[in-house]
Write a protein that holds these residues in place. Structure first.
Motif, PDB file in Angstrom:
ATOM      1  N   ALA A  39      -1.861   7.679   8.140  1.00  0.00           N
ATOM      2  CA  ALA A  39      -2.234   7.067   6.688  1.00  0.00           C
ATOM      3  C   ALA A  39      -2.375   5.585   6.913  1.00  0.00           C
ATOM      4  CB  ALA A  39      -1.183   7.165   5.614  1.00  0.00           C
ATOM      5  N   ALA A  40      -1.508   5.071   7.466  1.00  0.00           N
ATOM      6  CA  ALA A  40      -1.674   3.605   7.783  1.00  0.00           C
ATOM      7  C   ALA A  40      -2.771   3.131   8.638  1.00  0.00           C
ATOM      8  CB  ALA A  40      -0.394   3.055   8.613  1.00  0.00           C
ATOM      9  N   THR A  54       0.437  -4.798   1.900  1.00  0.00           N
ATOM     10  CA  THR A  54      -0.890  -4.233   1.118  1.00  0.00           C
ATOM     11  C   THR A  54      -0.826  -2.844   1.957  1.00  0.00           C
ATOM     12  OG1 THR A  54      -1.741  -6.435   1.126  1.00  0.00           O
ATOM     13  CG2 THR A  54      -3.404  -4.333   1.039  1.00  0.00           C
ATOM     14  N   ILE A  55      -0.661  -2.604   3.170  1.00  0.00           N
ATOM     15  CA  ILE A  55      -0.810  -1.110   3.888  1.00  0.00           C
ATOM     16  C   ILE A  55       0.285  -0.468   2.969  1.00  0.00           C
ATOM     17  CG2 ILE A  55      -0.037   0.064   6.003  1.00  0.00           C
ATOM     18  CD1 ILE A  55      -1.063  -2.493   7.351  1.00  0.00           C
ATOM     19  N   ALA A  56       1.466  -1.028   2.741  1.00  0.00           N
ATOM     20  CA  ALA A  56       2.382  -0.204   1.920  1.00  0.00           C
ATOM     21  C   ALA A  56       2.184   0.254   0.820  1.00  0.00           C
ATOM     22  CB  ALA A  56       3.645  -1.080   1.857  1.00  0.00           C
ATOM     23  N   ILE A  59      -0.696   3.066   1.056  1.00  0.00           N
ATOM     24  CA  ILE A  59      -0.455   4.297   1.556  1.00  0.00           C
ATOM     25  C   ILE A  59       1.008   4.746   0.563  1.00  0.00           C
ATOM     26  CG2 ILE A  59      -1.436   4.065   3.925  1.00  0.00           C
ATOM     27  CD1 ILE A  59       1.513   3.612   4.823  1.00  0.00           C
ATOM     28  N   ALA A  60       1.155   4.111  -0.404  1.00  0.00           N
ATOM     29  CA  ALA A  60       2.402   4.743  -1.311  1.00  0.00           C
ATOM     30  C   ALA A  60       3.565   4.676  -0.653  1.00  0.00           C
ATOM     31  CB  ALA A  60       2.020   5.955  -2.110  1.00  0.00           C
ATOM     32  N   CYS A  61       3.912   3.937   0.192  1.00  0.00           N
ATOM     33  CA  CYS A  61       5.078   3.715   1.258  1.00  0.00           C
ATOM     34  C   CYS A  61       6.124   2.507   0.722  1.00  0.00           C
ATOM     35  CB  CYS A  61       4.757   3.901   2.474  1.00  0.00           C
ATOM     36  SG  CYS A  61       5.890   4.596   3.531  1.00  0.00           S
ATOM     37  N   ASP A  62       7.201   2.304   0.857  1.00  0.00           N
ATOM     38  CA  ASP A  62       7.945   1.162   0.810  1.00  0.00           C
ATOM     39  C   ASP A  62       7.776   0.163   1.914  1.00  0.00           C
ATOM     40  OD1 ASP A  62      10.484   1.314   2.728  1.00  0.00           O
ATOM     41  OD2 ASP A  62      10.161   3.070   1.448  1.00  0.00           O
ATOM     42  N   GLN A 141       2.171   6.330 -11.372  1.00  0.00           N
ATOM     43  CA  GLN A 141       2.161   5.213 -10.898  1.00  0.00           C
ATOM     44  C   GLN A 141       2.126   4.293 -12.202  1.00  0.00           C
ATOM     45  OE1 GLN A 141      -0.847   5.361  -8.151  1.00  0.00           O
ATOM     46  NE2 GLN A 141       0.386   5.814  -6.406  1.00  0.00           N
ATOM     47  N   ASP A 142       1.048   4.477 -13.144  1.00  0.00           N
ATOM     48  CA  ASP A 142       1.058   3.637 -14.308  1.00  0.00           C
ATOM     49  C   ASP A 142       1.862   3.924 -15.329  1.00  0.00           C
ATOM     50  OD1 ASP A 142      -1.442   3.402 -12.885  1.00  0.00           O
ATOM     51  OD2 ASP A 142      -2.607   4.536 -14.585  1.00  0.00           O
TER      52      ASP A 142
END
Length: 148
Positions: A39-40, A54-56, A59-62, A141-142
């Motif tokens: 994903a990254a 921005t990568i985090a 890809i919805a990762c911490d 997310q919203d």
């Protein structure tokens, strides 16, 4: 309510199945690449020169996990990090030539296994499933997911 009728339980089962299919296909192809690493790399392929934050987000990762992912990709020679000239505290990440090559080789495998993950669904059902899953993710997310 039984667990088999709970969305979280079904999502966990589907995630587990998806991860197993991904791992077996990638291993069979000789690739040592986790789903999050892929994903990254996908994010970097689409937008070269992103910073880790921005990568985090993409890809919805911490951030901490993403930092470890980028570090492992860097150790494998698939990405490189350089100081961001606009913000010296940040690092810009790019795929190396080796990373681009590996990503292009892995992409058809990952694309192909998408159908296998949802093989019991018709093409229209897969489309509906993805549309609804994306809607659920976006709503969560919203913070505006409907409550009942």
């Amino acid at each position: 309510m039984k667990a088999k009728n709970m969305a979280g339980h079904v999502i966990r089962q589907l995630h587990q199945m998806s991860t197993q299919v991904y791992a077996s296909r990638m291993q069979a192809a000789g690739f040592d690449l986790t789903p999050v690493q892929f994903a990254a790399m996908d994010a970097l392929s689409a937008q070269p020169g992103l910073d880790q934050a921005t990568i985090a987000a993409s890809i919805a990762c911490d951030r901490a996990t993403t930092g470890g992912v980028i570090e492992r990709l860097e150790q494998k020679g698939l990405v490189e990090r350089v100081v961001n000239e606009k913000d010296r505290r940040a690092r810009v990440v790019t795929l190396t030539d080796q990373g681009r090559d590996l990503f292009q080789q892995a992409l058809p495998i990952v694309a192909g296994l998408q159908v296998d993950i949802l093989q019991s669904l018709s093409p229209d059902e897969r489309s509906d499933f993805l549309r609804l899953a994306k809607k659920a993710v976006q709503g969560a997310q919203d913070g505006d997911a409907p409550r009942t």
